[in-house]
Motif scaffolding. Structure first.
Motif, PDB file in Angstrom:
ATOM      1  N   SER A 254       0.788  -0.996  -0.042  1.00  0.00           N
ATOM      2  CA  SER A 254      -0.041   0.047  -0.065  1.00  0.00           C
ATOM      3  C   SER A 254       0.910   1.315  -0.123  1.00  0.00           C
ATOM      4  CB  SER A 254      -0.870   0.094   1.242  1.00  0.00           C
ATOM      5  OG  SER A 254      -1.701  -1.157   1.373  1.00  0.00           O
ATOM      6  N   SER A 255       0.117   2.320  -0.158  1.00  0.00           N
ATOM      7  CA  SER A 255       0.851   3.744  -0.446  1.00  0.00           C
ATOM      8  C   SER A 255       0.400   4.630   0.948  1.00  0.00           C
ATOM      9  CB  SER A 255       0.623   4.372  -1.436  1.00  0.00           C
ATOM     10  OG  SER A 255       1.137   3.587  -2.696  1.00  0.00           O
ATOM     11  N   LEU A 256       1.298   5.654   1.164  1.00  0.00           N
ATOM     12  CA  LEU A 256       0.873   6.706   2.367  1.00  0.00           C
ATOM     13  C   LEU A 256       1.109   7.994   1.697  1.00  0.00           C
ATOM     14  CD1 LEU A 256       0.091   6.820   5.401  1.00  0.00           C
ATOM     15  CD2 LEU A 256       2.202   7.317   5.782  1.00  0.00           C
ATOM     16  N   SER A 257       0.048   8.758   1.976  1.00  0.00           N
ATOM     17  CA  SER A 257      -0.072  10.046   1.533  1.00  0.00           C
ATOM     18  C   SER A 257       0.200  11.079   2.584  1.00  0.00           C
ATOM     19  CB  SER A 257      -1.102  10.483   0.542  1.00  0.00           C
ATOM     20  OG  SER A 257      -1.146  11.840   0.170  1.00  0.00           O
ATOM     21  N   VAL A 258       0.962  11.803   2.687  1.00  0.00           N
ATOM     22  CA  VAL A 258       1.322  12.756   4.041  1.00  0.00           C
ATOM     23  C   VAL A 258       1.156  14.026   3.622  1.00  0.00           C
ATOM     24  CG1 VAL A 258       3.044  13.635   5.532  1.00  0.00           C
ATOM     25  CG2 VAL A 258       3.052  10.992   5.058  1.00  0.00           C
ATOM     26  N   SER A 259       0.160  15.087   4.297  1.00  0.00           N
ATOM     27  CA  SER A 259      -0.194  16.113   4.069  1.00  0.00           C
ATOM     28  C   SER A 259       0.609  17.224   4.968  1.00  0.00           C
ATOM     29  CB  SER A 259      -1.579  16.450   3.957  1.00  0.00           C
ATOM     30  OG  SER A 259      -2.126  15.759   2.816  1.00  0.00           O
ATOM     31  N   PRO A 260       1.752  17.383   5.000  1.00  0.00           N
ATOM     32  CA  PRO A 260       2.250  17.732   6.111  1.00  0.00           C
ATOM     33  C   PRO A 260       2.171  19.161   6.782  1.00  0.00           C
ATOM     34  CG  PRO A 260       3.914  17.916   4.322  1.00  0.00           C
ATOM     35  CD  PRO A 260       2.667  17.332   3.962  1.00  0.00           C
ATOM     36  N   ASP A 261       1.622  20.120   5.800  1.00  0.00           N
ATOM     37  CA  ASP A 261       1.067  21.379   6.499  1.00  0.00           C
ATOM     38  C   ASP A 261      -0.081  21.262   7.131  1.00  0.00           C
ATOM     39  OD1 ASP A 261       3.202  22.925   5.381  1.00  0.00           O
ATOM     40  OD2 ASP A 261       2.372  23.417   3.496  1.00  0.00           O
ATOM     41  N   VAL A 262      -1.137  20.576   6.462  1.00  0.00           N
ATOM     42  CA  VAL A 262      -2.375  20.514   7.052  1.00  0.00           C
ATOM     43  C   VAL A 262      -2.207  19.571   8.557  1.00  0.00           C
ATOM     44  CG1 VAL A 262      -4.494  19.114   6.996  1.00  0.00           C
ATOM     45  CG2 VAL A 262      -3.843  20.507   5.067  1.00  0.00           C
ATOM     46  N   GLU A 263      -1.523  18.870   8.425  1.00  0.00           N
ATOM     47  CA  GLU A 263      -1.427  17.820   9.686  1.00  0.00           C
ATOM     48  C   GLU A 263      -0.904  18.594  10.845  1.00  0.00           C
ATOM     49  OE1 GLU A 263      -0.926  13.957   6.556  1.00  0.00           O
ATOM     50  OE2 GLU A 263       0.749  14.406   7.943  1.00  0.00           O
ATOM     51  N   LEU A 264       0.465  19.434  10.446  1.00  0.00           N
ATOM     52  CA  LEU A 264       0.785  20.236  11.688  1.00  0.00           C
ATOM     53  C   LEU A 264      -0.036  21.274  11.944  1.00  0.00           C
ATOM     54  CD1 LEU A 264       4.610  20.330   9.984  1.00  0.00           C
ATOM     55  CD2 LEU A 264       3.746  19.236  12.141  1.00  0.00           C
ATOM     56  N   LYS A 265      -0.663  21.862  11.184  1.00  0.00           N
ATOM     57  CA  LYS A 265      -1.574  23.091  11.409  1.00  0.00           C
ATOM     58  C   LYS A 265      -2.894  22.729  12.066  1.00  0.00           C
ATOM     59  CE  LYS A 265      -1.906  26.531   8.802  1.00  0.00           C
ATOM     60  NZ  LYS A 265      -1.998  27.489   7.367  1.00  0.00           N
ATOM     61  N   MET A 266      -3.423  21.557  11.796  1.00  0.00           N
ATOM     62  CA  MET A 266      -4.731  21.404  12.097  1.00  0.00           C
ATOM     63  C   MET A 266      -4.783  20.562  13.406  1.00  0.00           C
ATOM     64  SD  MET A 266      -7.123  20.868   9.093  1.00  0.00           S
ATOM     65  CE  MET A 266      -7.575  22.113   7.858  1.00  0.00           C
ATOM     66  N   GLY A 267      -3.445  20.124  13.872  1.00  0.00           N
ATOM     67  CA  GLY A 267      -3.570  19.384  15.063  1.00  0.00           C
ATOM     68  C   GLY A 267      -3.632  17.938  14.861  1.00  0.00           C
ATOM     69  N   PHE A 268      -3.290  17.188  13.757  1.00  0.00           N
ATOM     70  CA  PHE A 268      -3.395  15.798  13.435  1.00  0.00           C
ATOM     71  C   PHE A 268      -2.207  15.063  14.092  1.00  0.00           C
ATOM     72  CE2 PHE A 268      -5.717  15.209   9.505  1.00  0.00           C
ATOM     73  CZ  PHE A 268      -6.540  16.371   9.504  1.00  0.00           C
ATOM     74  N   GLY A 269      -1.081  15.612  14.435  1.00  0.00           N
ATOM     75  CA  GLY A 269       0.203  15.290  14.944  1.00  0.00           C
ATOM     76  C   GLY A 269       1.357  15.251  14.058  1.00  0.00           C
ATOM     77  N   ALA A 270       2.406  14.713  14.477  1.00  0.00           N
ATOM     78  CA  ALA A 270       3.610  14.676  13.402  1.00  0.00           C
ATOM     79  C   ALA A 270       3.435  13.760  12.393  1.00  0.00           C
ATOM     80  CB  ALA A 270       4.948  14.220  14.300  1.00  0.00           C
TER      81      ALA A 270
END
Length: 429
Positions: A254-270
């Motif tokens: 499988s693949s993993l798509s990371v959205s770093p800006d959104v995740e850091l700003k919206m509180g998803f975690g690292a």
């Protein structure tokens, strides 16, 4: 028809081709024919690539373009506020014209930033007319796109007929293809998810699924237990998923798509970039939603790079370029067609200005474009050998007219939803 990109600094992302301080790239009938230090092709259209970094077009494998009209409005929002605003407040007021205008400008924005392939994760589900409007917009943009049809936000409505209808419409190798945006088990239950995975298998569709964990849930392990892990699925975000489950994804292909800006700003975690790489995955990067973040891949690379280097010092600049080109193309099932400057592949190529004062002098091209790259460097863009941006401007696009349509769309939706556009809107959950 032949085109010769002459004298550029080539970053091919193909180990067999390698990188070149100065080389030519010959394109014949939209396909890369040759990469060499010097190519004699007097019958080819010449594009002077001196003072340019020649690289594969970026691939964004997760973006919700229907939200383009509300760019920047959610810069201060948490994830819950974004969901309340976009899904709980404005979405119900979207007409097909609104979907069309937002999708077209959003796709052109991505193209302007050097993103030659983009997966449009559609979850503004209303009816067939809205879906058709999104498809029409993607077809109008001179780019490679994947229409990822999802059912909407936490809805249990059946989607089989929609999926089959659009699959029949987009059944072929054209510039716009299709994927299936799965609903998570938390939204609709494991039985619904299993039915959707089986439907995707039947129709030969790749799938994309938003997922994550608070540390107590094991969403990937649950899928494996039910036999639902596939090498054709891209898992989006994944924040909080355990290392063991990341290895399950790697084992499944499988693949993993990371959205770093959104995740850091919206509180998803690292962002999971480093952990995914350590587990044997080749992570990819995506933009997600422009109400909250910028729409270019340069910013996403820098965010992911800085976050991971700050945690453990891992990752190299070339990793980030791979995540946004060949690895992301593979996650879309398109790596045989795009993602690297490889003879035999279609010529999805970007030329970046290396003489721009913000990046000059370029000593290490890869390090320079990751650490200092920005959309203003994107001088020329080719999709399947066709020049769609030249000298910094999109070719054949009436941007003033499209801007006017999008502004009218935004203002009408905001008025219907009763929300302000002066920066004071704080969605109440």
């Amino acid at each position: 028809m032949k085109t010769l990109l002459s004298g550029g600094t080539v970053v091919s992302m193909d180990p067999a081709v390698g990188d070149h301080d100065r080389a030519d790239v010959l394109i014949e009938n939209g396909v890369i024919a040759e990469v060499a230090v010097h190519i004699h092709a007097p019958d080819a259209e010449l594009i002077d690539a001196r003072d340019r970094i020649v690289m594969p077009g970026f691939v964004d494998n997760h973006r919700h373009t229907w939200q383009t009209a509300f760019r920047g409005i959610g810069a201060d929002w948490t994830f819950a506020q974004w969901a309340t605003a976009m899904h709980g407040t404005v979405k119900a007021h979207y007409t097909p014209e609104d979907v069309y205008a937002a999708t077209l400008l959003g796709r052109l924005e991505a193209l302007h930033c050097g993103i030659t392939t983009m997966l449009d994760w559609y979850h503004v589900a209303q009816d067939h007319a809205h879906e058709d409007a999104a498809i029409a917009a993607l077809r109008e943009a001179p780019a490679r796109s994947v229409f990822c049809l999802g059912a909407g936000w936490a809805t249990s409505r059946p989607v089989d007929d929609d999926i089959r209808r659009v699959r029949a419409e987009l059944d072929g190798p054209g510039p716009v293809t299709m994927a299936f945006g799965l609903r998570g088990a938390d939204d609709t239950g494991m039985d619904t998810l299993a039915r959707e995975v089986r439907l995707a298998d039947e129709l030969g569709l790749r799938t994309s699924l938003h997922t994550g964990s608070d540390g107590t849930r094991r969403p990937v392990a649950d899928l494996r237990e039910h036999g639902l892990l596939r090498d054709t699925t891209t898992f989006v975000h994944g924040n909080g998923v355990s290392d063991e489950e990341l290895r399950m994804l790697a084992d499944a292909g499988s693949s993993l798509s990371v959205s770093p800006d959104v995740e850091l700003k919206m509180g998803f975690g690292a962002p999971m970039t480093g952990r995914a790489l350590a587990a044997g995955l080749r992570p990819t990067l995506s933009i997600d939603v422009v109400p909250s973040v910028g729409g270019d891949m340069f910013a996403a690379m820098r965010a992911a790079f800085a976050a991971q280097r700050g945690l453990d010092g891992s990752l190299r600049a070339r990793d980030l370029v791979g995540f946004t080109t060949i690895d992301a193309a593979a996650s879309c099932g398109l790596d045989a067609r795009t993602g690297s400057i490889t003879p035999g592949k279609e010529a999805d190529i970007v030329l970046l200005r290396s003489d721009d004062v913000t990046i000059f002098p370029v000593t290490d091209p890869v390090g320079s474009l990751v650490s200092a790259g920005h959309p203003g460097l994107v001088d020329t863009v080719l999709v399947a050998g066709r020049v769609v941006k030249r000298d910094g401007a999109l070719v054949g696009v009436d941007l003033p007219a499209l801007r006017a349509r999008l502004l009218a769309s935004r203002d009408r939706i905001a008025a219907a939803a009763g929300v302000p556009l002066d920066g004071t809107w704080t969605p109440q959950m």
